[in-house]
Design an enzyme around this catalytic site. Sequence first.
Site, PDB file in Angstrom:
ATOM      1  N   ASP A 112       0.636  -1.141  -0.018  1.00 22.09           N
ATOM      2  CA  ASP A 112      -0.187  -0.078   0.041  1.00 22.09           C
ATOM      3  C   ASP A 112       0.590   1.358   0.069  1.00 22.09           C
ATOM      4  OD1 ASP A 112      -2.588  -1.064  -0.011  1.00 22.09           O
ATOM      5  OD2 ASP A 112      -2.531  -1.574   1.843  1.00 22.09           O
ATOM      6  N   ASP A 177      -7.293  -4.689  -4.639  1.00 22.75           N
ATOM      7  CA  ASP A 177      -7.022  -3.255  -4.583  1.00 22.75           C
ATOM      8  C   ASP A 177      -5.579  -2.976  -5.017  1.00 22.75           C
ATOM      9  OD1 ASP A 177      -8.177  -4.640  -2.683  1.00 22.75           O
ATOM     10  OD2 ASP A 177      -8.434  -2.995  -0.990  1.00 22.75           O
ATOM     11  N   THR A 237     -12.944 -13.959  -1.446  1.00 22.42           N
ATOM     12  CA  THR A 237     -13.603 -12.479  -1.406  1.00 22.42           C
ATOM     13  C   THR A 237     -13.875 -12.597   0.172  1.00 22.42           C
ATOM     14  OG1 THR A 237     -14.598 -12.864  -3.386  1.00 22.42           O
ATOM     15  CG2 THR A 237     -15.294 -10.856  -2.206  1.00 22.42           C
ATOM     16  N   ARG A 249     -16.671  -2.537  -3.268  1.00 20.74           N
ATOM     17  CA  ARG A 249     -15.524  -1.801  -3.364  1.00 20.74           C
ATOM     18  C   ARG A 249     -14.348  -2.534  -4.355  1.00 20.74           C
ATOM     19  NH1 ARG A 249     -14.945  -0.417   1.531  1.00 20.74           N
ATOM     20  NH2 ARG A 249     -13.251  -1.628   2.127  1.00 20.74           N
ATOM     21  N   TRP A 253     -12.268  -0.944  -7.259  1.00 13.37           N
ATOM     22  CA  TRP A 253     -11.100  -0.825  -7.364  1.00 13.37           C
ATOM     23  C   TRP A 253     -10.683  -1.247  -9.208  1.00 13.37           C
ATOM     24  CZ3 TRP A 253      -9.661   2.292  -4.235  1.00 13.37           C
ATOM     25  CH2 TRP A 253      -9.498   2.218  -2.576  1.00 13.37           C
ATOM     26  N   SER A 379     -15.264  -3.425   6.469  1.00 14.86           N
ATOM     27  CA  SER A 379     -15.330  -5.012   6.293  1.00 14.86           C
ATOM     28  C   SER A 379     -16.393  -5.526   7.189  1.00 14.86           C
ATOM     29  CB  SER A 379     -14.098  -5.552   6.388  1.00 14.86           C
ATOM     30  OG  SER A 379     -14.251  -7.152   6.281  1.00 14.86           O
TER      31      SER A 379
END
Length: 409
Positions: A112, A177, A237, A249, A253, A379
């Site tokens: 990230d 992501d 998932t 989401r 992404w 989440s």
Amino acid sequence: MKIKGLLLLAACLLMACGRESKETNWVDRVYSVAARHLSAQLKAIPEPTAYPRTIGKDGKLKVTRKKDWTEGFYPGCLWYMYEYTHKDEWKEAAVKWTEALEPLKKLKSHHDIGFLMYCSFGNAYRLTGDEEYKDILVESARSLCTRFNDKTGCIKSWNYRKSWNGKDEWFFPVIIDNMMNLELLYFATKVTGDSIYAQIANRHAETTAKNQFRKDYSNYHVVDYDENTGQVLHQATCQGFSDNSAWARGQAWAIYGYTMAYRETKRADFLNMAVKTAGFWLEHPNLPEDGIPYWDFNAGQEGYTPDWNYDPKMFEVVPRDVSAAAIAASAFLELAGYVPDAEKYVSEADKILKSLSSPHYLAEPGTNCNFLLMHSVGSIPHGNEIDVPLIYADYYYLEALLRYNKMSR
């Protein structure tokens, strides 16, 4: 974007919004609300030692301290305020909160760094041209490249860990992501002339397209690989309803990531992925009328079996995810510039942004711990950040509004 494309987008916005000047004034109104929210947050946290993320279960502001994945979004919001208003006060705040993240340029423990550094320093360099910011971004890209594995053809998202269901092990997990972090690599190739960064980004996007998507172009949140052979070990998932469901989401992404990848490469296969993943979203029968998706397109439906402690009675109404909507709206506006049928993407983005700017989703100043948007989901399977504001929802909302405003003028 070529002049012809800009004219087409402007025409689409006129059709979507009408010709009355009041149709663009609402963006000014939203940015005025955003200014009040962000000013209050700056007063609440005057120094960049803790970065706003959400509201905790105690109803108080929840922050992170440069050890998570979301810190880059807050300075990114400040840069968008500066870009929209041209006021030096926002630039000064953005610089302060951005430069405090510089040590993260050496981060190699997860993927990230793209979110952390490109949303902050990327916007900083784009708006100021400061060469020091460019150097920081290139070093950040080098750090991200250390997580690439040639056998898998992917950038490793997380290090080895037990899966969230406690039943499996993840050896080389890659999450959808991760497509968003590729923009940092494409940037590094552009400013250095070294193609290795873009090569890694392209390999990752190619492998993700091959292994992370179903036939209908919905996607798995996580794909785990054998790092020695490149074999797919598991598809899951984890933040969605079930392994075979479409987490909203994650879909956003994907739309955004492949649209960006096409912008940087002009590769037809990446554009096709953007169009197909967007088509899944736009044509899904469970997309609500106001354009704000449920947190998962298949939540509670037959044929989708969760492996977490799901209770059908846990929600009277299936939660929406505003963060997914904001990401998708921004992606739709960019994608519209690359395809002949731009109107449907502009129209959907217009609907989403108008919905997000309504009292149901846009918080009044002084409420919501001064985050802009309400009703996001982190989440649900993990009982984490349910029906709360999230800083990345605000970031992509402001970005989408900027894109919308530029197209309409």
